[in-house]
Design an enzyme around this catalytic site. Sequence first.
Site, PDB file in Angstrom:
ATOM      1  N   HIS A 122       0.871  -1.178   0.000  1.00  0.00           N
ATOM      2  CA  HIS A 122       0.000   0.000   0.000  1.00  0.00           C
ATOM      3  C   HIS A 122       0.908   1.229   0.000  1.00  0.00           C
ATOM      4  O   HIS A 122       2.004   1.192   0.552  1.00  0.00           O
ATOM      5  CB  HIS A 122      -0.838  -0.053   1.282  1.00  0.00           C
ATOM      6  N   ASP A 199       2.993  -4.622   8.211  1.00  0.00           N
ATOM      7  CA  ASP A 199       1.760  -3.855   8.078  1.00  0.00           C
ATOM      8  C   ASP A 199       0.600  -4.852   8.183  1.00  0.00           C
ATOM      9  O   ASP A 199       0.325  -5.600   7.250  1.00  0.00           O
ATOM     10  CB  ASP A 199       1.776  -3.133   6.722  1.00  0.00           C
ATOM     11  N   GLN A 202      -4.435  -5.493   6.899  1.00  0.00           N
ATOM     12  CA  GLN A 202      -5.388  -6.434   6.278  1.00  0.00           C
ATOM     13  C   GLN A 202      -5.251  -7.848   6.842  1.00  0.00           C
ATOM     14  O   GLN A 202      -5.786  -8.798   6.265  1.00  0.00           O
ATOM     15  CB  GLN A 202      -5.166  -6.482   4.751  1.00  0.00           C
ATOM     16  N   LYS A 225     -10.481  -0.893  10.372  1.00  0.00           N
ATOM     17  CA  LYS A 225     -10.558  -2.102   9.546  1.00  0.00           C
ATOM     18  C   LYS A 225     -10.832  -3.335  10.412  1.00  0.00           C
ATOM     19  O   LYS A 225     -10.934  -4.442   9.915  1.00  0.00           O
ATOM     20  CB  LYS A 225      -9.252  -2.294   8.765  1.00  0.00           C
ATOM     21  N   CYS A 363      -4.805   2.356  -3.735  1.00  0.00           N
ATOM     22  CA  CYS A 363      -3.594   2.926  -3.102  1.00  0.00           C
ATOM     23  C   CYS A 363      -2.412   1.979  -3.275  1.00  0.00           C
ATOM     24  O   CYS A 363      -1.601   1.807  -2.348  1.00  0.00           O
ATOM     25  CB  CYS A 363      -3.800   3.223  -1.619  1.00  0.00           C
TER      26      CYS A 363
HETATM   27  N1  PMP Z   1      -1.782  -0.753   4.627  1.00  0.00           N
HETATM   28  C1  PMP Z   1      -2.718  -1.546   4.105  1.00  0.00           C
HETATM   29  C2  PMP Z   1      -2.344  -2.941   3.710  1.00  0.00           C
HETATM   30  C3  PMP Z   1      -4.011  -1.060   3.958  1.00  0.00           C
HETATM   31  O1  PMP Z   1      -4.960  -1.847   3.439  1.00  0.00           O
HETATM   32  C4  PMP Z   1      -4.313   0.257   4.351  1.00  0.00           C
HETATM   33  C5  PMP Z   1      -5.709   0.838   4.182  1.00  0.00           C
HETATM   34  N2  PMP Z   1      -6.276   0.588   2.948  1.00  0.00           N
HETATM   35  C6  PMP Z   1      -3.296   1.032   4.913  1.00  0.00           C
HETATM   36  C7  PMP Z   1      -2.050   0.494   5.034  1.00  0.00           C
HETATM   37  C8  PMP Z   1      -3.564   2.421   5.391  1.00  0.00           C
HETATM   38  O2  PMP Z   1      -4.428   2.381   6.471  1.00  0.00           O
HETATM   39  P1  PMP Z   1      -5.046   3.718   7.081  1.00  0.00           P
HETATM   40  O3  PMP Z   1      -5.620   4.477   5.917  1.00  0.00           O
HETATM   41  O4  PMP Z   1      -6.087   3.239   8.019  1.00  0.00           O
HETATM   42  O5  PMP Z   1      -3.940   4.448   7.745  1.00  0.00           O
END
Ligand code: PMP
Length: 405
Positions: A122, A199, A202, A225, A363
């Site tokens: 991401h 990270d 997910q 999430k 993203c």
């Molecule tokens: N890493 C991953 C794998 C994600 O899926 C996301 C959110 N789509 C993020 C980072 C960023 O998370 P946040 O917008 O809640 O900071």
Amino acid sequence: MFDIKKIRDDFPILSRKVYGKNLIYLDNAATTQKPLCVIEKISEMYSSFNANVHRAVHFLSDASTNEYEAARTVIKNFINAEKSSEIIFTKGTTDAINLVAFSYGERFIEKGDVILVAESEHHSNIVPWQMLCQRKHAILKSIPINDKGEIDFDKYIELLTEKVKIVAVAQVSNSLGTINDIRKIIEKAHEFNAKVLIDGAQGVQHFKTDVQELNCDFYVFSGHKIYAETGIGVLYGKHELLEQMPPYQGGGDMIKSVSFAKTEYADLPLKFEAGTPNYMGAVSLGEAIKYITQIDLENIQTYETELANYAEEKLETVENLKKIGTAAKKTGVVSFQLGNIHPYDAGMILDKLGIAVRTGTHCAEPVMHHFGILGTIRASFAFYNTKEEIDELCLGLLRVQKMFH
Ligand code: PMP
């Protein structure tokens, strides 16, 4: 017992209609819906316990602080950290990665050092490292993925040298659903004395995560999430590393004493929690974790796996549907293209049918570059989704195709 009817009743939003149709919410990788117990807890907090934490001696502040710190303990137990002081509340995953990139980077990264991230990350696990590398004249390298969307382990090994100081990878890719073999990635990185940030945005909501067993150095995730509020997230870090890292931000709460001559910083975890924290968010996260713990993550995983397998098979029956990301191990995320129909157009039509999916690059633009595409349609499932909803998605996709032909 896993009672899907009861579980769906726990999430009030699932019974609402959209354009007169039943809502089918398949955008759970972007954010999850909230169970009633979380909504009620927030309401209870504002009705009965609201006061700033860690500041006053009065009853409400004491109660609010207790709730905040109790949430920290719930999270510590949930991911099996050794100490509560290893749990830092942040705004979310992005904020937590920026904290590490800034603070650890400031102290430990030097010119010529290498940071490795996977090609499938991401943006929030790419850009903070890129910014760090620019500041420090370090080098950011990406670990390639194969055409199934899996990290190429041989290439990873080739990239590992004594120069590598940080390896940052997702437990699960948000755009493809690939479950990365983080255990192996961590083990290998440690052979080269590199630190590893996982990270978990997910991953943490789908299967049991034990940070001590994994032996990761940092683990981050977002509350929204995992069925809690937005604006709250977690950074887990090994105590001895967090101890050596300078504060990310200065302000109230993160100090022991302040004078114009010298400021002494607070102990962990407060050293990294400058200003009034999102204590409401933290309490909501504690409550959400209690809720899924009571359902049991193993039950959740079993149900979600069945749902994901069903979706993978059922979507195969949709003509002209091409999956992007076909890893051997995946969570309930299916990314796909539908002939040459633009994902955005498909998403708009599905929306009119009450079906919420994500369209675009999620993203993760480097992933789209890898596959040479502009974007995908992504359906992502939570344990409150059903096979009937997946059937509806497939029917919806047929409708989309009919409209375009
Ligand atoms: N890493 C991953 C794998 C994600 O899926 C996301 C959110 N789509 C993020 C980072 C960023 O998370 P946040 O917008 O809640 O900071």
